[in-house]
Design an enzyme around this catalytic site. Structure first.
Site, PDB file in Angstrom:
ATOM      1  CG  ASN A  84      -1.817  -1.188   1.316  1.00  0.00           C
ATOM      2  OD1 ASN A  84      -2.342  -1.630   0.293  1.00  0.00           O
ATOM      3  ND2 ASN A  84      -2.020  -1.742   2.501  1.00  0.00           N
ATOM      4  N   GLY A  90      -4.139   3.054   1.727  1.00  0.00           N
ATOM      5  CA  GLY A  90      -4.172   2.363   3.021  1.00  0.00           C
ATOM      6  C   GLY A  90      -2.831   2.239   3.705  1.00  0.00           C
ATOM      7  CG  HIS A  95      10.250   1.050   7.333  1.00  0.00           C
ATOM      8  ND1 HIS A  95      11.398   1.346   8.047  1.00  0.00           N
ATOM      9  CD2 HIS A  95      10.567  -0.033   6.566  1.00  0.00           C
ATOM     10  CE1 HIS A  95      12.361   0.484   7.735  1.00  0.00           C
ATOM     11  NE2 HIS A  95      11.879  -0.368   6.833  1.00  0.00           N
ATOM     12  CG  HIS A  97       4.727  -2.101   5.209  1.00  0.00           C
ATOM     13  ND1 HIS A  97       4.770  -0.730   5.371  1.00  0.00           N
ATOM     14  CD2 HIS A  97       3.423  -2.434   5.173  1.00  0.00           C
ATOM     15  CE1 HIS A  97       3.526  -0.261   5.440  1.00  0.00           C
ATOM     16  NE2 HIS A  97       2.693  -1.272   5.319  1.00  0.00           N
TER      17      HIS A  97
HETATM   18  P1  5GP Z   1      -0.261  -0.674   5.954  1.00  0.00           P
HETATM   19  O1  5GP Z   1      -1.678  -0.389   6.384  1.00  0.00           O
HETATM   20  O2  5GP Z   1       0.632   0.515   6.221  1.00  0.00           O
HETATM   21  O3  5GP Z   1      -0.118  -1.216   4.574  1.00  0.00           O
HETATM   22  O4  5GP Z   1       0.240  -1.856   6.893  1.00  0.00           O
HETATM   23  C1  5GP Z   1       0.715  -1.668   8.173  1.00  0.00           C
HETATM   24  C2  5GP Z   1       0.567  -2.989   8.880  1.00  0.00           C
HETATM   25  O5  5GP Z   1       1.356  -2.972  10.043  1.00  0.00           O
HETATM   26  C3  5GP Z   1      -0.874  -3.292   9.329  1.00  0.00           C
HETATM   27  O6  5GP Z   1      -1.319  -4.502   8.718  1.00  0.00           O
HETATM   28  C4  5GP Z   1      -0.750  -3.407  10.844  1.00  0.00           C
HETATM   29  O7  5GP Z   1      -1.570  -4.437  11.378  1.00  0.00           O
HETATM   30  C5  5GP Z   1       0.717  -3.683  11.054  1.00  0.00           C
HETATM   31  N1  5GP Z   1       1.234  -3.171  12.313  1.00  0.00           N
HETATM   32  C6  5GP Z   1       1.046  -1.927  12.829  1.00  0.00           C
HETATM   33  N2  5GP Z   1       1.709  -1.800  13.995  1.00  0.00           N
HETATM   34  C7  5GP Z   1       2.328  -2.989  14.211  1.00  0.00           C
HETATM   35  C8  5GP Z   1       3.179  -3.467  15.266  1.00  0.00           C
HETATM   36  O8  5GP Z   1       3.489  -2.766  16.240  1.00  0.00           O
HETATM   37  N3  5GP Z   1       3.635  -4.735  15.145  1.00  0.00           N
HETATM   38  C9  5GP Z   1       3.310  -5.547  14.098  1.00  0.00           C
HETATM   39  N4  5GP Z   1       3.799  -6.797  14.082  1.00  0.00           N
HETATM   40  N5  5GP Z   1       2.524  -5.121  13.075  1.00  0.00           N
HETATM   41  C10 5GP Z   1       2.044  -3.862  13.149  1.00  0.00           C
HETATM   42 ZN    ZN Z   2      11.816   3.018   9.166  1.00  0.00          ZN
END
Ligand code: 5GP
Ligand code: ZN
Length: 117
Positions: A84, A90, A95, A97
């Site tokens: 994303n 989303g 960072h 990922h």
């Molecule tokens: P995004 O929404 O940015 O694509 O994905 C971020 C992801 O990071 C989400 O699926 C969320 O559940 C995960 N996430 C957020 N904070 C933490 C954390 O402290 N530890 C772990 N293991 N996952 C996290």
């Molecule tokens: Zn970072």
């Protein structure tokens, strides 16, 4: 730098490690949306896919290499990798990922991607 995933890489914030090498770190997502939901991240801080360039694009290749290794070692035949980029897409953690999803039959289409309009 005040970055959640940099802190996870440094071990400042705990995570459930799945895989690690010189370039990437892989850990369980804290709020899984599939039976298998890992996050694969480069160890260098890149804020998002929109910041990938000629200097750092090798990190993305390393992420996909790691995904293939992880799948092989866990006997996973099908998986989906999602990135994303940006708020509307989303992205909540700035960072780079990649979500690694597996363990369920996945649909494909607007609804399964959360696109409602
Ligand atoms: P995004 O929404 O940015 O694509 O994905 C971020 C992801 O990071 C989400 O699926 C969320 O559940 C995960 N996430 C957020 N904070 C933490 C954390 O402290 N530890 C772990 N293991 N996952 C996290
Ligand atoms: Zn970072």
């Amino acid at each position: 730098m005040d970055c959640l995933f940099c802190k996870i890489i440094d071990g400042e914030i705990p995570s459930t490690k799945i895989y690690e090498d010189e370039y990437v770190y892989c850990f369980k997502d804290i709020a899984p949306i599939a039976p298998i939901h890992y996050l694969i991240i480069p160890k260098v801080h890149i804020s998002g896919a929109d910041q990938i360039n000629g200097e750092n694009s090798v990190m993305t290749a390393k992420v996909f290499e790691a995904a293939a290794k992880i799948a092989k070692s866990e006997g996973i035949e099908s998986y989906r990798i999602i990135n994303n980029c940006g708020d509307d897409a989303g992205q909540t953690v700035k960072h780079l990922h990649f979500h690694f999803l597996a363990g369920v039959k996945m649909g494909w289409g607007p609804e399964s991607l959360g696109i409602t309009k």
